[in-house]
Enzyme design. Structure first.
Site, PDB file in Angstrom:
ATOM      1  N   HIS A 251       0.820  -1.285  -0.059  1.00 10.84           N
ATOM      2  CA  HIS A 251       0.042   0.114   0.111  1.00 10.84           C
ATOM      3  C   HIS A 251       0.898   1.434  -0.032  1.00 10.84           C
ATOM      4  O   HIS A 251       0.414   2.482  -0.146  1.00 10.84           O
ATOM      5  CB  HIS A 251      -0.894   0.083   1.211  1.00 10.84           C
ATOM      6  CG  HIS A 251      -0.240   0.005   2.555  1.00 10.84           C
ATOM      7  ND1 HIS A 251      -0.197  -0.964   3.247  1.00 10.84           N
ATOM      8  CD2 HIS A 251      -0.139   1.282   3.234  1.00 10.84           C
ATOM      9  CE1 HIS A 251       0.352  -0.335   4.417  1.00 10.84           C
ATOM     10  NE2 HIS A 251       0.425   0.955   4.451  1.00 10.84           N
ATOM     11  N   ASP A 284       0.367  -7.808   1.260  1.00 12.40           N
ATOM     12  CA  ASP A 284       0.686  -6.369   1.559  1.00 12.40           C
ATOM     13  C   ASP A 284       2.266  -6.285   1.481  1.00 12.40           C
ATOM     14  O   ASP A 284       2.712  -5.604   2.272  1.00 12.40           O
ATOM     15  CB  ASP A 284      -0.026  -5.919   2.783  1.00 12.40           C
ATOM     16  CG  ASP A 284       0.100  -4.230   3.015  1.00 12.40           C
ATOM     17  OD1 ASP A 284       0.175  -3.626   1.807  1.00 12.40           O
ATOM     18  OD2 ASP A 284       0.086  -3.880   4.068  1.00 12.40           O
ATOM     19  N   SER A 366       4.654   2.716   7.802  1.00 17.21           N
ATOM     20  CA  SER A 366       4.355   1.569   6.680  1.00 17.21           C
ATOM     21  C   SER A 366       5.520   0.829   6.138  1.00 17.21           C
ATOM     22  O   SER A 366       6.344   1.811   5.674  1.00 17.21           O
ATOM     23  CB  SER A 366       3.279   2.017   5.895  1.00 17.21           C
ATOM     24  OG  SER A 366       1.947   1.872   6.602  1.00 17.21           O
TER      25      SER A 366
END
Length: 524
Positions: A251, A284, A366
């Site tokens: 992402h 992910d 992230s």
């Protein structure tokens, strides 16, 4: 559960106990020798012999009459050859006062000045052991000061004055000499001690947080991804190998997959353009590669996430809300935490059996590494849950509340290697569609698959194991399955070809079956 790449833009003083015995007294000066005490009634001055009868006597002086002019006192007659009374003998100096009996304290020769207690608290100026029952007769009034005897006529007072004057002169002379010496020596030195301007180099052991951070930071990057229409965000990545491959979250770079732009900036400020090598929405995980990568890249050491224990220390590195090279610490709060997260667009979800940590993770962390106390990568920071995220799968920009989740590195490593090799992710599967409703009953196989397909894939692992629509899977090996997302995340911790044991319920009965996991390539 949100992913977090969108960070663009003090009473009393203790009383010391009284000693069990008085301290050894300090030797005090002996008192001056006392003159012998005369017998009772004996005159202190020898009397003149009584003259014989008829012997001539010396008339006693007569008190003169008052002068007629009223002058008083009248002038005295010249002294006779023999004075009366005869002069007294010189008096001895006053007895010395013991040092411990001064300052208002009562003390006899057998008492040591120490300080009597008032409720256990030593009182200054009182004698230790004095008071009723201590001996020595009736003590004087407490606090009465010692009265120095009046000086006698003679040389004692004058001698004292002389001594005082001499002492004062000597003191003044000494002080003057000391001042002069200090003044004259002022130019050659000083008694002032200057503090050091440097405490020396600080050494930090490799196992400290500072030591781990110093080693790992040079191998982390801040990633900026931008789509062709200018949209994008900021995330983190870390050096995976010496060829320039950087591992991050899907992402983080999803916006730049189709014609977008990706850059990676190191802590030293060096910035490199990069390209997306491969990405896996379900896991992910994504891999980018630096263009014109430097030759001195140092990949981070990968740990073993299967050996991680709850309570182990963790260190997270990232760029929360764009603040690059931020280091935070915490512990492993839980393992095998089923997490389903969104990429923010709502078009796809990822599933993981995550490492939960309370290290502060925020949007922008992230893709960054989650390290153990030795600096080994044990996970990839991927998702957070916060009060403003709307629960698991929410997409709001919210801060950390100590609930962060990381993809175990053992899984991420496998995925990254597949992406580098083929550019496509490979997923393990059982070949059956399950409900994504969150429930506590387990993962129920649906009646129909996506797009009208069969819920149990013909010839797939589930079909061969005899599973049917309506069966509820409750365990995979020893892991309890409480929902469809939990089952998917647990399956994806395995690789295609792994053998697992499925426990399921059918018609109220519990059954067990073994099967071999199949594979699926790509995100379609």
């Amino acid at each position: 559960m949100s992913t977090e790449n969108e960070g663009i833009d003090e009473g009393t003083t203790p009383v010391p106990p009284a000693p069990s015995a008085p301290p050894v007294p300090v030797e005090t000066p002996s008192a001056a020798p006392q003159p012998p005490v005369p017998d009772a009634g004996a005159p202190t001055t020898p009397q003149p012999p009584v003259p014989d009868a008829g012997a001539p006597t010396t008339p006693l002086p007569q008190t003169p009459a008052a002068p007629a002019d009223g002058t008083w006192p009248p002038p005295t007659a010249p002294a006779a050859a023999t004075e009366w009374p005869p002069p007294t003998a010189p008096q001895a100096a006053p007895p010395a006062v013991p040092a411990y009996a001064t300052a208002g304290a009562y003390a006899d020769p057998g008492t040591h000045a120490y300080g009597a207690t008032d409720g256990g608290v030593p009182q200054a100026g009182a004698a230790f052991g004095s008071g009723p029952g201590s001996g020595g007769g009736q003590p004087p009034v407490w606090g009465a000061s010692y009265q120095q005897p009046a000086p006698k006529a003679g040389r004692g007072r004058g001698g004292l004055v002389a001594v005082l004057i001499a002492a004062l002169v000597a003191g003044g002379l000494g002080g003057g000499i000391g001042y002069t010496l200090a003044r004259n020596d002022d130019s050659s030195g000083s008694t002032t001690v200057s503090s050091s301007t440097s405490g020396g180099a600080v050494k930090r052991d490799p196992g400290t947080v500072a030591g781990v951070a110093a080693k790992a930071l040079p191998s982390t990057v801040t990633i900026e991804a931008e789509s062709s229409n200018g949209e994008g965000g900021t995330g983190t990545g870390f050096v995976f190998d010496t060829q320039g491959h950087i591992v991050t979250n899907n992402h983080v770079v999803a916006d730049a997959v189709d014609g977008g732009k990706v850059t990676a900036t190191f802590p030293d400020g060096k910035k490199y353009n990069a390209e997306v090598v491969g990405h896996a929405q379900g896991y992910d995980v994504a891999v980018i590669k630096l263009k014109n990568a430097p030759s001195d890249l140092k990949p981070l050491t990968l740990g073993n996430s299967d050996e991680v224990a709850v309570g182990d220390s963790t260190i997270a590195i990232g760029a929360p809300f764009g603040l690059s090279n931020t280091v935070t610490t915490g512990i492993i709060s839980a393992k095998n935490r089923p997490v389903a997260s969104s990429d923010g667009s709502g078009s796809s979800s990822s599933y993981m059996s995550a490492l939960q940590t309370d290290a502060s993770i925020n949007p922008g962390n992230s893709g960054g590494p989650l390290l153990d106390a030795q600096g080994n990568v044990i996970g990839i920071n991927s998702a957070i849950q916060s009060t403003g995220s709307g629960g698991l799968g929410g997409a709001a920009q919210s801060g950390s509340i100590g609930l962060g989740f990381a993809i175990p590195i053992n899984q991420a490593k496998y995925v990254a290697q597949q992406l580098i090799k083929t550019g496509e992710p490979v997923y393990a599967k059982i070949g059956a569609s399950v409900s994504l409703d969150e429930s506590s009953g387990g993962a129920k196989i649906t009646d129909q698959g996506a797009g009208g397909s069969d819920a149990v894939e013909a010839g797939g692992p589930a079909a061969e194991a005899g599973l049917k629509p309506g069966d509820v899977i409750t365990k995979l090996d020893d892991t309890v399955i409480d929902s469809g997302p939990t089952l998917i995340g647990e399956i994806w911790t395995h690789q295609p070809g792994d053998k697992v044991t499925i426990t399921y319920e059918r018609d109220g009965k519990t059954r067990t079956v073994d099967l071999t996991l199949g594979s699926r390539t790509g995100d379609s």
